[in-house]
Design a protein around this motif. Sequence first.
Motif, mmCIF file in Angstrom:
data_model
loop_
_atom_site.group_PDB
_atom_site.id
_atom_site.type_symbol
_atom_site.label_atom_id
_atom_site.label_comp_id
_atom_site.label_asym_id
_atom_site.label_seq_id
_atom_site.Cartn_x
_atom_site.Cartn_y
_atom_site.Cartn_z
ATOM 1 N N THR A 248 0.864 -1.168 0.000
ATOM 2 C CA THR A 248 0.000 0.000 0.000
ATOM 3 C C THR A 248 0.907 1.226 0.000
ATOM 4 O OG1 THR A 248 -1.904 1.067 1.035
ATOM 5 C CG2 THR A 248 -0.199 0.206 2.510
ATOM 6 N N PHE A 249 0.361 2.401 0.288
ATOM 7 C CA PHE A 249 1.133 3.643 0.366
ATOM 8 C C PHE A 249 0.710 4.427 1.606
ATOM 9 C CE2 PHE A 249 0.749 2.647 -4.134
ATOM 10 C CZ PHE A 249 2.048 2.792 -4.582
ATOM 11 N N THR A 250 1.560 5.285 2.053
ATOM 12 C CA THR A 250 1.164 6.359 2.967
ATOM 13 C C THR A 250 1.277 7.667 2.214
ATOM 14 O OG1 THR A 250 3.415 6.627 3.840
ATOM 15 C CG2 THR A 250 1.928 5.112 5.010
ATOM 16 N N CYS A 251 0.412 8.611 2.572
ATOM 17 C CA CYS A 251 0.384 9.906 1.890
ATOM 18 C C CYS A 251 0.106 10.998 2.916
ATOM 19 C CB CYS A 251 -0.660 9.924 0.784
ATOM 20 S SG CYS A 251 -2.316 9.490 1.316
ATOM 21 N N LYS A 282 -8.253 -0.556 -5.569
ATOM 22 C CA LYS A 282 -8.808 0.167 -4.419
ATOM 23 C C LYS A 282 -9.044 1.610 -4.862
ATOM 24 C CE LYS A 282 -8.077 -3.351 -1.569
ATOM 25 N NZ LYS A 282 -9.141 -4.089 -0.905
ATOM 26 N N LEU A 283 -10.200 2.169 -4.481
ATOM 27 C CA LEU A 283 -10.546 3.531 -4.866
ATOM 28 C C LEU A 283 -10.569 4.459 -3.657
ATOM 29 C CD1 LEU A 283 -13.449 3.071 -7.452
ATOM 30 C CD2 LEU A 283 -11.196 4.064 -7.885
ATOM 31 N N ALA A 284 -10.168 5.731 -3.897
ATOM 32 C CA ALA A 284 -10.251 6.801 -2.892
ATOM 33 C C ALA A 284 -9.711 6.344 -1.546
ATOM 34 C CB ALA A 284 -11.679 7.315 -2.772
ATOM 35 N N THR A 285 -8.518 5.797 -1.554
ATOM 36 C CA THR A 285 -7.917 5.249 -0.351
ATOM 37 C C THR A 285 -7.065 6.297 0.341
ATOM 38 O OG1 THR A 285 -7.860 3.062 -1.329
ATOM 39 C CG2 THR A 285 -6.385 3.441 0.513
ATOM 40 N N SER A 286 -7.194 6.361 1.646
ATOM 41 C CA SER A 286 -6.294 7.217 2.432
ATOM 42 C C SER A 286 -5.657 6.438 3.562
ATOM 43 C CB SER A 286 -7.043 8.430 3.000
ATOM 44 O OG SER A 286 -8.095 8.008 3.846
ATOM 45 N N SER A 287 -6.061 5.176 3.704
ATOM 46 C CA SER A 287 -5.587 4.354 4.808
ATOM 47 C C SER A 287 -4.633 3.287 4.295
ATOM 48 C CB SER A 287 -6.766 3.682 5.518
ATOM 49 O OG SER A 287 -6.304 2.683 6.418
ATOM 50 N N ALA A 288 -3.536 3.095 5.019
ATOM 51 C CA ALA A 288 -2.594 2.049 4.650
ATOM 52 C C ALA A 288 -3.205 0.667 4.819
ATOM 53 C CB ALA A 288 -1.324 2.159 5.493
ATOM 54 N N GLY A 289 -4.360 0.559 5.477
ATOM 55 C CA GLY A 289 -5.009 -0.725 5.649
ATOM 56 C C GLY A 289 -5.603 -1.263 4.363
ATOM 57 N N ALA A 290 -5.833 -0.408 3.368
ATOM 58 C CA ALA A 290 -6.343 -0.840 2.073
ATOM 59 C C ALA A 290 -5.147 -1.209 1.210
ATOM 60 C CB ALA A 290 -7.156 0.268 1.423
ATOM 61 N N ASN A 291 -4.984 -2.503 0.932
ATOM 62 C CA ASN A 291 -3.768 -2.926 0.246
ATOM 63 C C ASN A 291 -4.080 -3.897 -0.873
ATOM 64 O OD1 ASN A 291 -3.594 -5.780 1.463
ATOM 65 N ND2 ASN A 291 -3.707 -4.461 3.298
ATOM 66 N N LEU A 292 -3.057 -4.146 -1.717
ATOM 67 C CA LEU A 292 -3.115 -5.133 -2.794
ATOM 68 C C LEU A 292 -2.183 -6.283 -2.428
ATOM 69 C CD1 LEU A 292 -2.799 -2.778 -5.919
ATOM 70 C CD2 LEU A 292 -4.880 -3.448 -4.706
ATOM 71 N N SER A 293 -2.593 -7.501 -2.782
ATOM 72 C CA SER A 293 -1.772 -8.676 -2.478
ATOM 73 C C SER A 293 -1.498 -9.466 -3.745
ATOM 74 C CB SER A 293 -2.472 -9.576 -1.457
ATOM 75 O OG SER A 293 -2.619 -8.916 -0.220
ATOM 76 N N PHE A 294 -0.280 -10.008 -3.843
ATOM 77 C CA PHE A 294 0.124 -10.807 -4.996
ATOM 78 C C PHE A 294 0.868 -12.051 -4.518
ATOM 79 C CE2 PHE A 294 0.222 -6.339 -6.381
ATOM 80 C CZ PHE A 294 -0.723 -6.382 -7.393
ATOM 81 N N PHE A 318 4.951 10.515 -0.819
ATOM 82 C CA PHE A 318 4.125 9.377 -1.207
ATOM 83 C C PHE A 318 5.024 8.154 -1.086
ATOM 84 C CE2 PHE A 318 1.688 7.006 -4.639
ATOM 85 C CZ PHE A 318 0.577 6.794 -3.844
ATOM 86 N N GLN A 319 4.756 7.340 -0.066
ATOM 87 C CA GLN A 319 5.690 6.302 0.380
ATOM 88 C C GLN A 319 5.099 4.909 0.166
ATOM 89 O OE1 GLN A 319 8.922 6.217 2.465
ATOM 90 N NE2 GLN A 319 8.593 4.172 1.588
ATOM 91 N N LEU A 320 5.839 4.044 -0.557
ATOM 92 C CA LEU A 320 5.435 2.649 -0.669
ATOM 93 C C LEU A 320 5.678 1.932 0.649
ATOM 94 C CD1 LEU A 320 4.581 0.135 -2.347
ATOM 95 C CD2 LEU A 320 7.034 -0.214 -2.802
#
Length: 346
Positions: A248-251, A282-294, A318-320
Amino acid sequence: MPDTPTTRLGLYKSKSDGSELVNYSQDIGQNLDKLDAAVGFAPATSTTRPSSPYSGKAIMETDTSYRTYFSNGTSPASGSWVEIPNSSATFNSTLRLASGKQLTIGGSTSPASIAVLNAAAGDDLLSSRLTGDVQSRFLIDADGTLNWGPGASANTDVNLYRSAANTLRTSDNLIVDLNLTVTGNLSVTGIGQTQYVAKTADETITSSTTLQNDDHLVLPAVANAVYTFVLDLYMTDAVDFTGDFKMTFTCPTGATFDMHGAGPHSTSFTAGTSSDGEWIGKLATSSAGANLSFGVGPSLTAARVYGRLVMGGTSGNFQLQWAQSTSDASGTTLKAGSIMTMTRVA
């Protein structure tokens, strides 16, 4: 009573034997009047200059704020006047300097043909206006900054200047209508800016599903801007379908990001085979809890992530962030060469 002394120079020498009679009016008075008219700058007007000047005759025009001239003795007399610059009148002729000579203002020691010494970097050096303008359309500051404006009531609103060593910058918009060839570095900080960063070393997380900042993949973003971003991620896992990968990212405060990615499906990865892939978002995300998994295997595994970052009123990074999807001691590695690019679009 003697006459009022109006003359500035008079010379007369009679014979030494006393035999010469001296006539005051003719020999002294008239001679002094002639000398008085010949010495210094004689008053004249631009239309009543002397008609028969001698070579070197000097005049000052009383109707042009005292423009000054001397006659070079050529014929006709009307074309013999050479203007002499002075600070009282507006110079009305062409001033020519010989090749290799210099016009110096303010005591500059520069060898340039026109050399100016100013007191401050923001002092105006050169200005250009059209008739009727109240502000400069083009202005050069003493430090070399170039400024352009509309010439109306507004000041100059576009600039080009040196911001650092080997760096030319504008604080405003730059539009290129033709091809632009760049042989050095081209940096854009407004709309159209593209930033790039790559991992320079492998990074491994073991036995942890807690998202943490990546050591390299982070880029700055300015307040109230909009960016698109792309990541190419290269990963390995010591054992197929064990630790895997989530990200995810932090912003900054007030910012949101949309993201979607294509990569191996985490539940379909089996040893020695290629994985099924999937698109997840994921749309309109501001939380690092919303993530993608591979899913990740022992051979080099890749995923691509796209998205949009919408900044609020606070600038920042904007941090990975990433971790294992499932805690596993074998470790998941994000490889050197993974890259992140971000382009400002608004």
